[in-house]
Design an enzyme around this catalytic site. Structure first.
Site, PDB file in Angstrom:
ATOM      1  N   HIS A  41      25.199  37.656 -14.820  1.00  0.00           N
ATOM      2  CA  HIS A  41      24.200  38.182 -13.894  1.00  0.00           C
ATOM      3  C   HIS A  41      23.788  37.137 -12.854  1.00  0.00           C
ATOM      4  CE1 HIS A  41      20.016  39.828 -12.969  1.00  0.00           C
ATOM      5  NE2 HIS A  41      20.761  40.891 -12.803  1.00  0.00           N
ATOM      6  N   HIS A  88      12.366  42.437  -5.794  1.00  0.00           N
ATOM      7  CA  HIS A  88      13.382  41.952  -6.729  1.00  0.00           C
ATOM      8  C   HIS A  88      13.219  40.460  -7.034  1.00  0.00           C
ATOM      9  CE1 HIS A  88      17.801  41.388  -7.910  1.00  0.00           C
ATOM     10  NE2 HIS A  88      17.381  42.362  -8.687  1.00  0.00           N
ATOM     11  N   ASP A 135      31.660  23.498  -0.721  1.00  0.00           N
ATOM     12  CA  ASP A 135      32.304  22.197  -0.494  1.00  0.00           C
ATOM     13  C   ASP A 135      31.803  21.092  -1.425  1.00  0.00           C
ATOM     14  OD1 ASP A 135      33.855  23.242   1.545  1.00  0.00           O
ATOM     15  OD2 ASP A 135      32.413  22.710   3.117  1.00  0.00           O
ATOM     16  N   LYS A 160      23.535  34.720  -9.550  1.00  0.00           N
ATOM     17  CA  LYS A 160      23.674  34.902  -8.102  1.00  0.00           C
ATOM     18  C   LYS A 160      23.757  33.506  -7.494  1.00  0.00           C
ATOM     19  CE  LYS A 160      20.520  38.201  -9.686  1.00  0.00           C
ATOM     20  NZ  LYS A 160      21.327  39.332  -9.917  1.00  0.00           N
ATOM     21  N   ASP A 200       0.440  25.683 -12.174  1.00  0.00           N
ATOM     22  CA  ASP A 200      -0.429  24.608 -11.668  1.00  0.00           C
ATOM     23  C   ASP A 200      -0.055  24.143 -10.263  1.00  0.00           C
ATOM     24  OD1 ASP A 200      -1.693  24.746 -14.105  1.00  0.00           O
ATOM     25  OD2 ASP A 200      -0.693  22.992 -14.952  1.00  0.00           O
ATOM     26  N   LYS A 212      11.997  36.867  -8.599  1.00  0.00           N
ATOM     27  CA  LYS A 212      11.589  36.305  -9.884  1.00  0.00           C
ATOM     28  C   LYS A 212      11.020  34.921  -9.607  1.00  0.00           C
ATOM     29  CE  LYS A 212      15.191  39.198 -10.930  1.00  0.00           C
ATOM     30  NZ  LYS A 212      16.148  39.740  -9.953  1.00  0.00           N
TER      31      LYS A 212
END
Length: 497
Positions: free
Chosen positions: A415, A227, A422, A417, A234, A229
């Site tokens: 979508h 999952h 704090d 996450k 370079d 990404k």
């Protein structure tokens, strides 16, 4: 013997055989000492669904972290990484050796070093974007400016307008003589056609299919998807977050808007993203790439002090890159979430598209809220997956009772996450707050120890409140009975999601 006489004997034998297999599998499952709720759910499935339950468990229920099916043995970078983490841990035994800017977070830093072998690294630049469109455009721009290599990894890659835009850049760069590698998950990229992939290969792009998905031949690891990404250009520029490569992440698809959060990094943390990509490549090909200056241009492996100190000229963004999955010894990202939540002193902001947490994380959130820490959770009012949406909604009542402020994002689909703790540091990556991300998927996330980045996250959270509805206890109790029923059913199977 007549068929009418044989049939009762045959069906009885099948029933007894199913009971024997289910009992044996249940005993094995119980002996693994897993989550009792999840264990009981699987035992019930195997007992109540003859044969089907055992098959479902074989494909979807096994714990490959314990089985070690995904072996890292032979991956040359891993040994070095463990050695560097050990040296950093020894150095950090004296808290005065921890950079002053992050000393207040020493406990979570040390935990991540031990559980995820995640080095504390300094970076020159960290940019946070809050839409799929902005993230995809930034990624394309970085790829167009590549000079030596491109390493692209995504859970989903589609053969659509956005997918073809990425394909065109990858092909052009490969024809210029750059090393170009594209990795996708076998399930997330199952719609990619032979022509799409053949054109990339003909141009010189290395295609990496992680755990190919075949409908009529499901391997036992089908439930364990990659999952992550990641984009590394370079060895100097890195991206991670929640954005996949598909049109709906750019234009919203069936939603008025597709909100997401992605991070662009320049600095030593790119080394960690590169190492994760190369490790996943090793899983697929069982081959190492020699550690060349091309892949780690800003790292002098002979000067380990540079890595253990984590400082570079002009750096000020300290971060740790965590990866977890069936290959890791610990559920490092879940454990990082737990520590971040329970160590909060004033407030927590959480954004997740799917909220189906383990009991550990759920209790951490509720107990933290009960201890007078202000906890705010933003989830989509409407999801792209109906079952997980009902599962998410099933947790709202108990969260409100504990004092959590729950906001439903109404304008499209969020979508992202994200956690912000704090106003001191934030966590951004690919992992959802659900069992699948914590236990089954290969995930990657960043812990960015910088108040400025945390403020950017929290300012965006406050800005998005105008697109949300705050859920009140009184109004939530008046929702239709059918909704409560759907939530109850989804909650029943939530440990298996």
């Amino acid at each position: 013997m007549r068929l009418s006489d044989f049939w009762p004997v045959f069906t009885t034998s099948l029933y007894v055989l199913n009971i024997a297999i289910a009992v044996y599998s249940s005993v094995k499952l119980i002996s693994n000492k897993r989550d009792p709720v999840k264990t009981l759910s699987w035992v019930m499935v195997m007992m109540l669904l003859p044969y089907i339950g055992v098959i479902l468990y074989f494909f979807f229920g096994r714990n490959f972290r314990k089985d070690k099916m995904f072996s890292r043995k032979g991956a040359c970078d891993l040994k070095l990484r463990k050695e560097l983490c050990r040296e950093m841990l020894e150095k950090f035994e004296d808290r005065n050796n921890i950079p002053q800017e992050v000393r207040r977070c020493h406990k979570i830093i040390v935990q991540n070093l031990k559980s995820a072998h995640s080095l504390l690294e300094a970076n020159e630049k960290v940019d946070i974007v809050f839409s799929g469109k902005a993230a995809l455009e930034s990624m394309l721009e970085a790829m167009r400016n590549a000079r030596t290599h491109i390493h692209l990894q995504s859970f989903i890659i589609e053969d659509d307008r956005v997918g073809n835009a990425f394909k065109d850049v990858l092909m052009a760069k490969a024809r210029e003589g750059l090393e170009v590698r594209m990795m996708f998950d076998g399930f997330g990229g199952r719609h990619l056609g032979r022509k799409f992939l053949a054109e990339l290969q003909e141009a010189g792009v290395e295609i990496l299919n992680f755990s190919p998905f075949r409908l009529f031949f499901l391997p036992p690891i089908v439930n364990y998807r990659n999952h992550r990404k990641i984009l590394v250009v370079d060895g100097k520029v890195g991206f991670l977050g929640g954005v996949n490569i598909a049109d709906r992440y750019y234009d919203g698809g069936d939603f008025p808007e597709w909100r997401d959060t992605h991070v662009r990094i320049e600095g030593l943390s790119v080394m960690s993203l590169q190492a994760i990509f190369l490790l996943d490549r090793y899983f697929i090909l069982n081959k190492n790439l020699r550690r060349r200056k091309k892949y780690f241009p800003d790292v002098d492996f002979r000067n380990k002090e540079l890595l253990t100190d984590g400082r570079a000229g002009g750096s000020r963004y300290y971060a740790q890159i965590l990866s977890s999955g069936p290959d890791s010894d610990w559920a490092a990202i879940m454990q990082c979430y737990f520590t971040a939540i329970t160590k909060a002193r004033d407030h927590i902001y959480i954004i997740t598209p799917y909220f189906i947490p383990s009991e550990t994380i759920l209790n951490a959130i509720k107990i933290t809220a009960l201890s007078d820490v202000k906890v705010s959770l933003m989830i989509p009012e409407r999801s792209d997956t109906w079952l997980t949406n009902w599962g998410t909604m099933s947790y709202i009542s108990e969260l409100i009772d504990a004092g959590v402020k729950v906001y439903l994002f109404k304008r499209g689909f969020n979508h992202s996450k994200v956690l912000s703790i704090d106003g001191e540091y934030c966590i951004i990556g690919s992992a959802n707050m659900d069992n699948r991300s914590f236990e089954h998927h290969f995930e990657v996330t960043s812990v960015i120890y910088d108040p400025e980045c945390a403020k950017i996250i929290e300012d965006r959270f406050h800005k998005d409140l105008s697109r949300c509805t705050l859920v009140s206890k009184a109004k939530w109790n008046k929702r239709p009975l059918r909704n409560k029923f759907y939530e109850s059913v989804a909650r029943l199977v939530s440990p298996l999601l």
